[in-house]
Design an enzyme around this catalytic site. Structure first.
Site, short mmCIF file in Angstrom:
data_model
loop_
_atom_site.label_atom_id
_atom_site.label_comp_id
_atom_site.label_asym_id
_atom_site.label_seq_id
_atom_site.Cartn_x
_atom_site.Cartn_y
_atom_site.Cartn_z
N ASP A 1 0.86 -1.18 0.00
CA ASP A 1 0.00 0.00 0.00
C ASP A 1 0.91 1.24 0.00
O ASP A 1 1.45 1.60 1.03
CB ASP A 1 -0.88 -0.03 1.25
N GLU B 1 -1.28 10.77 0.65
CA GLU B 1 -2.54 10.04 0.83
C GLU B 1 -2.68 9.47 2.23
O GLU B 1 -3.77 9.48 2.81
CB GLU B 1 -2.63 8.91 -0.21
#
Length: 405
Positions: free
Chosen positions: A189, A223
């Protein structure tokens, strides 16, 4: 559109190179430079924001309504909070992750002048010293500390060695790829999705394909702290698909061997038409996929909308286990994600009307036709109609009479 081969070897090698570059939020210059170089090698033009978010351009047959496909370069990490009297470092997380997944991990501290190795440990580590207390201590960021690989027995020793409050910390990814195709590592991720997006761009370039409208691969750098795609967008973009990790766990529909098309996350439902377009593409090209709903999840799409962008958003992800911990996925999930991304870039936009920010109702999308809208409720009678009749036909009891039992 005919099917085409993706360069999986490029995907895997790019993923390994990305994982080799430390990039916790705030320390992303190196990974941004690497990604820019990959785009430049492919002959894809790009621009960078002041802080390093990247907007590339795959020129389409027409410029609008343009679309964006976004993956984030930043990862989780930590920062030094205190130089402790015992010669160790207290830390705080960068991004949202549990301290239990930091325990026992090797790491690098980035001081002002050099990099120093260390280990993150619970406050009570040795069973020979603390006995059963090792097993009952709490798990949180106040219960861990970093043992640095220098001679330090006090805060003064740490300072003399160059440590300062605010130093960045990157935990080792500990990457392993098995012959069976399983990929285990920290920071899949979102580096796995970045590798998949770059692979999709490479496929389009290698095969000389032209998208129907301008497509903008975006690579964001914040993010993990919630602001990712609030930058690098521009007004021509009407659709944005986020590429991220998808969560496989009990109660979820995601699978490690497929791409997930998320229907909603914490920020709410994703765009009805864009989401179903992606499902249609997956079905048409026999791409292994799952639908899912994530309750504790947000992505670049939320940041873009919250920043005031009136765009359609969707989320697709590689199926993975143990997100924000020691993550695992499979090459089949990454291949499915790259294939879906490539076919999406080469597909027509959801609505030609989206070329304009504001327009008439002509060409506006339609979810339900009037004839499909059934009213499920049974109509109730009007009380006046039946109560009046009941009152006039009911005979009152005669006074003084007792009812028979």
């Amino acid at each position: 559109m005919a099917e085409f081969e993706l360069d999986y070897d490029y995907l895997e090698e790019t993923l390994l190179q990305l994982l080799a570059i430390p990039s916790p939020v705030g320390l992303t210059d190196a990974v941004a430079r690497y990604t820019a170089n990959q785009l430049d090698t492919m002959g894809i033009p790009f621009e960078m924001t002041r802080r390093g978010a990247i907007r590339a351009t795959l020129k389409g047959k027409q410029p609008r309504p343009a679309r964006a496909i976004v993956a984030h370069l930043d990862t989780l990490g930590a920062m030094v909070r205190e130089l402790k009297p015992n010669g160790r470092l207290a830390i705080v997380p960068i991004g949202h992750w549990s301290a239990r997944f930091s325990e026992g991990c090797r790491l690098t501290i980035f001081t002002d002048n050099k990099q120093i190795r260390g280990t993150c440990l619970p406050l009570k580590t040795s069973g020979h010293a603390f006995g059963e207390e090792v097993d009952v201590q709490p798990s949180n960021w106040d219960q861990v500390e970093v043992r640095v690989d220098v001679s330090a027995r006090s805060a003064m020793d740490l300072e003399a060695a160059g440590f300062r409050v605010g130093d960045f910390i990157a935990f080792d990814p500990n990457t392993e790829i098995t012959p069976a195709g399983y990929i285990t590592s920290r920071y899949l991720d979102d580096k796995a999705a970045v590798a998949a997006l770059l692979t999709a761009c490479k496929a389009i370039q290698d095969h000389g394909l032209t998208p129907p409208v301008d497509a903008h691969p975006l690579f964001t750098i914040t993010e993990e702290v919630g602001t990712g795609a609030s930058a690098a967008l521009h007004g021509d973009i009407a659709e944005m698909v986020s590429m991220d990790i998808a969560i496989g766990a009990p109660g979820q529909n995601t699978d490690e061997h497929a791409v997930t098309i998320c229907m909603r996350d914490m920020s709410g439902p994703f765009d009805y038409h864009l989401t179903r377009k992606l499902i249609g593409i997956a079905e048409k090209y026999s791409i292994g996929h799952r639908r899912d709903v994530f309750r504790y999840y947000r992505c670049d799409g939320a940041a873009a909308v919250e920043a005031g962008n009136d765009i359609r958003t969707a989320l697709i992800g590689f199926g993975a286990d143990a997100s924000h911990a020691y993550e695992r996925t499979h090459r089949s999930a990454l291949t499915a994600l790259a294939r879906l991304t490539t076919h999406y870039i080469l597909s027509k936009p959801v609505a030609a009307r989206d070329e304009q920010k504001m327009a008439s109702i002509d060409g506006f999308t339609e979810q339900l036709k009037p004839e499909e809208m059934e009213v499920p409720n049974t109509p109730l009678p009007i009380p006046h109609d039946f109560m009046e009749e009941l009152l006039t036909t009911t005979k009152p009891h005669s006074p003084g009479k007792k009812s028979k039992k």
